[in-house]
Write a protein that holds these residues in place. Structure first.
Motif, PDB file in Angstrom:
ATOM      1  N   ILE A 285      -5.920  22.122 -32.997  1.00 38.56           N
ATOM      2  CA  ILE A 285      -7.035  22.959 -32.551  1.00 38.56           C
ATOM      3  C   ILE A 285      -7.866  23.404 -33.743  1.00 38.56           C
ATOM      4  CG2 ILE A 285      -7.581  25.236 -31.603  1.00 38.56           C
ATOM      5  CD1 ILE A 285      -5.309  24.786 -29.578  1.00 38.56           C
ATOM      6  N   SER A 286      -7.195  23.774 -34.832  1.00 36.60           N
ATOM      7  CA  SER A 286      -7.894  24.194 -36.033  1.00 36.60           C
ATOM      8  C   SER A 286      -8.797  23.076 -36.560  1.00 36.60           C
ATOM      9  CB  SER A 286      -6.894  24.610 -37.111  1.00 36.60           C
ATOM     10  OG  SER A 286      -7.542  24.867 -38.343  1.00 36.60           O
ATOM     11  N   GLN A 287      -8.274  21.866 -36.618  1.00 30.22           N
ATOM     12  CA  GLN A 287      -9.062  20.736 -37.099  1.00 30.22           C
ATOM     13  C   GLN A 287     -10.256  20.468 -36.192  1.00 30.22           C
ATOM     14  OE1 GLN A 287      -6.085  17.662 -37.308  1.00 30.22           O
ATOM     15  NE2 GLN A 287      -5.442  18.227 -39.386  1.00 30.22           N
ATOM     16  N   PHE A 288     -10.037  20.558 -34.899  1.00 27.56           N
ATOM     17  CA  PHE A 288     -11.129  20.325 -33.948  1.00 27.56           C
ATOM     18  C   PHE A 288     -12.220  21.375 -34.113  1.00 27.56           C
ATOM     19  CE2 PHE A 288     -13.027  21.010 -29.701  1.00 27.56           C
ATOM     20  CZ  PHE A 288     -13.645  19.768 -29.550  1.00 27.56           C
ATOM     21  N   LEU A 289     -11.819  22.632 -34.212  1.00 29.45           N
ATOM     22  CA  LEU A 289     -12.798  23.697 -34.387  1.00 29.45           C
ATOM     23  C   LEU A 289     -13.585  23.528 -35.678  1.00 29.45           C
ATOM     24  CD1 LEU A 289     -10.625  26.693 -33.178  1.00 29.45           C
ATOM     25  CD2 LEU A 289     -12.843  26.069 -32.208  1.00 29.45           C
ATOM     26  N   GLN A 290     -12.885  23.247 -36.750  1.00 27.47           N
ATOM     27  CA  GLN A 290     -13.547  23.159 -38.054  1.00 27.47           C
ATOM     28  C   GLN A 290     -14.455  21.947 -38.157  1.00 27.47           C
ATOM     29  OE1 GLN A 290     -10.962  23.751 -41.372  1.00 27.47           O
ATOM     30  NE2 GLN A 290     -12.425  23.026 -42.877  1.00 27.47           N
ATOM     31  N   GLU A 291     -13.977  20.798 -37.720  1.00 23.09           N
ATOM     32  CA  GLU A 291     -14.708  19.558 -37.927  1.00 23.09           C
ATOM     33  C   GLU A 291     -15.749  19.287 -36.848  1.00 23.09           C
ATOM     34  OE1 GLU A 291     -11.705  16.594 -38.161  1.00 23.09           O
ATOM     35  OE2 GLU A 291     -10.711  17.501 -39.905  1.00 23.09           O
ATOM     36  N   GLU A 292     -15.464  19.686 -35.609  1.00 17.09           N
ATOM     37  CA  GLU A 292     -16.320  19.272 -34.504  1.00 17.09           C
ATOM     38  C   GLU A 292     -17.162  20.392 -33.890  1.00 17.09           C
ATOM     39  OE1 GLU A 292     -16.521  16.260 -34.350  1.00 17.09           O
ATOM     40  OE2 GLU A 292     -14.609  15.372 -34.921  1.00 17.09           O
ATOM     41  N   LEU A 293     -16.833  21.646 -34.130  1.00 13.37           N
ATOM     42  CA  LEU A 293     -17.604  22.737 -33.530  1.00 13.37           C
ATOM     43  C   LEU A 293     -18.231  23.659 -34.579  1.00 13.37           C
ATOM     44  CD1 LEU A 293     -15.396  23.662 -30.429  1.00 13.37           C
ATOM     45  CD2 LEU A 293     -17.727  22.740 -30.413  1.00 13.37           C
ATOM     46  N   CYS A 294     -17.413  24.238 -35.419  1.00 19.23           N
ATOM     47  CA  CYS A 294     -17.939  25.213 -36.385  1.00 19.23           C
ATOM     48  C   CYS A 294     -18.841  24.562 -37.427  1.00 19.23           C
ATOM     49  CB  CYS A 294     -16.787  25.948 -37.066  1.00 19.23           C
ATOM     50  SG  CYS A 294     -15.856  27.014 -35.931  1.00 19.23           S
ATOM     51  N   SER A 295     -18.833  23.259 -37.508  1.00 17.10           N
ATOM     52  CA  SER A 295     -19.676  22.547 -38.464  1.00 17.10           C
ATOM     53  C   SER A 295     -21.146  22.545 -38.061  1.00 17.10           C
ATOM     54  CB  SER A 295     -19.187  21.097 -38.612  1.00 17.10           C
ATOM     55  OG  SER A 295     -19.099  20.473 -37.339  1.00 17.10           O
ATOM     56  N   TRP A 296     -21.448  22.779 -36.773  1.00 16.18           N
ATOM     57  CA  TRP A 296     -22.846  22.736 -36.339  1.00 16.18           C
ATOM     58  C   TRP A 296     -23.270  23.888 -35.432  1.00 16.18           C
ATOM     59  CZ3 TRP A 296     -24.168  21.892 -31.081  1.00 16.18           C
ATOM     60  CH2 TRP A 296     -23.102  21.528 -30.248  1.00 16.18           C
ATOM     61  N   LEU A 297     -22.320  24.644 -34.910  1.00 17.74           N
ATOM     62  CA  LEU A 297     -22.686  25.741 -34.003  1.00 17.74           C
ATOM     63  C   LEU A 297     -23.586  26.797 -34.643  1.00 17.74           C
ATOM     64  CD1 LEU A 297     -19.514  26.383 -31.808  1.00 17.74           C
ATOM     65  CD2 LEU A 297     -21.715  25.413 -31.133  1.00 17.74           C
ATOM     66  N   PRO A 298     -23.414  27.159 -35.929  1.00 17.94           N
ATOM     67  CA  PRO A 298     -24.342  28.137 -36.508  1.00 17.94           C
ATOM     68  C   PRO A 298     -25.802  27.682 -36.440  1.00 17.94           C
ATOM     69  CG  PRO A 298     -22.388  27.950 -37.871  1.00 17.94           C
ATOM     70  CD  PRO A 298     -22.305  26.851 -36.850  1.00 17.94           C
ATOM     71  N   ALA A 299     -26.061  26.420 -36.763  1.00 20.95           N
ATOM     72  CA  ALA A 299     -27.433  25.906 -36.713  1.00 20.95           C
ATOM     73  C   ALA A 299     -27.936  25.843 -35.277  1.00 20.95           C
ATOM     74  CB  ALA A 299     -27.489  24.520 -37.357  1.00 20.95           C
ATOM     75  N   PHE A 300     -27.074  25.465 -34.364  1.00 23.30           N
ATOM     76  CA  PHE A 300     -27.445  25.407 -32.953  1.00 23.30           C
ATOM     77  C   PHE A 300     -27.809  26.787 -32.423  1.00 23.30           C
ATOM     78  CE2 PHE A 300     -25.556  25.924 -28.616  1.00 23.30           C
ATOM     79  CZ  PHE A 300     -26.547  25.271 -27.896  1.00 23.30           C
ATOM     80  N   SER A 301     -26.955  27.768 -32.659  1.00 24.47           N
ATOM     81  CA  SER A 301     -27.221  29.106 -32.137  1.00 24.47           C
ATOM     82  C   SER A 301     -28.464  29.710 -32.787  1.00 24.47           C
ATOM     83  CB  SER A 301     -26.014  30.023 -32.342  1.00 24.47           C
ATOM     84  OG  SER A 301     -25.719  30.191 -33.715  1.00 24.47           O
ATOM     85  N   GLN A 302     -28.685  29.408 -34.068  1.00 26.87           N
ATOM     86  CA  GLN A 302     -29.878  29.907 -34.738  1.00 26.87           C
ATOM     87  C   GLN A 302     -31.141  29.303 -34.136  1.00 26.87           C
ATOM     88  OE1 GLN A 302     -29.932  32.360 -36.869  1.00 26.87           O
ATOM     89  NE2 GLN A 302     -32.163  32.289 -37.037  1.00 26.87           N
ATOM     90  N   ARG A 303     -31.081  28.026 -33.805  1.00 24.87           N
ATOM     91  CA  ARG A 303     -32.235  27.375 -33.182  1.00 24.87           C
ATOM     92  C   ARG A 303     -32.503  27.975 -31.802  1.00 24.87           C
ATOM     93  NH1 ARG A 303     -32.320  20.916 -33.258  1.00 24.87           N
ATOM     94  NH2 ARG A 303     -31.753  21.349 -35.430  1.00 24.87           N
TER      95      ARG A 303
END
Length: 225
Positions: free
Chosen positions: A175-193
């Protein structure tokens, strides 16, 4: 959503019930992002059906984000045509040209802006195959759509909730790897947009900010010794 959920007591972290809660929250987020709110859902929100879920988030340390989403939900009553206006916001944010909107696809943020079906989508499709997950026929989206990824995360938390406490290390690492590599890697930019895109209601921008912080918190939690 259901009004029968209780939020009287914060659950111990790493308990089976705690992981079940995270699964429910991930599934709720996924459902909100896969399609526009219909009239029954709007009626349920206006009746307070989101309160238990928001209560869980507050217990988990996301009180400010939960309060902001509750305020956005309360603002539905100020809209002249809530369903239509929220549907228009959904389309503006998530269905417009990916170069000018907040497209909910990892490929659009981890590669060239506006790109689709790149490496993130291929990795996610492989994860789904390995997990034996087949998307419903009515979900006509690439595998790296945020709703699909959150649905996958919900499944991982459900499986974790079924593991003995002494056997949680390996699935938590996954779960940690999935969150780090596949979600937290782009969610900040997505939410900011999302925050920067003009919309009628703050509901969806507030929701995406909540999801971003939720995933970041889950990553920190999974990495605890």
């Amino acid at each position: 959503m259901t009004q029968s959920m209780k939020t009287d007591t914060a659950l111990p972290i790493f308990s089976h019930e705690y992981w079940q809660r995270q699964a429910v929250l991930c599934q709720w987020f996924a459902n909100l992002l896969i399609k526009e709110l219909d009239e029954p859902a709007l009626t349920a929100y206006r009746a307070g059906d989101a309160a238990p879920l928001l209560g869980w988030l507050s217990e988990d340390g996301l009180g400010q984000e939960a309060e902001a989403l509750q305020s956005a939900i309360a603002g539905f009553t100020l809209l002249e045509h809530p369903r239509l206006e929220l549907a228009a916001d959904f389309a503006t944010l998530f269905l417009s040209d990916a170069r000018h909107s907040a497209a909910p696809y990892a490929s659009c943020y981890l590669g060239e802006r506006g790109s689709f079906m790149k490496e993130p989508a291929q990795r996610m499709a492989e994860r789904l195959r390995n997990a034996g997950v087949i998307l419903p026929a009515d979900v006509n989206e690439p595998a790296d759509h945020l709703a699909v990824m959150l649905d996958y995360l919900a499944g991982a938390y459900r499986q974790l909730s079924e593991q003995p406490l002494t056997a949680q290390s390996e699935p938590l690492t996954g779960i940690s790897q999935f969150l780090q590599e596949e979600l937290c890697s782009w969610l900040p930019a997505f939410s900011q947009r999302c925050l920067q895109t003009p919309v009628v209601s703050p509901f969806y921008p507030t929701l995406t900010q909540l999801i971003n912080n939720f995933c970041r918190q889950r990553l920190q939690e999974a990495n605890r010794d």
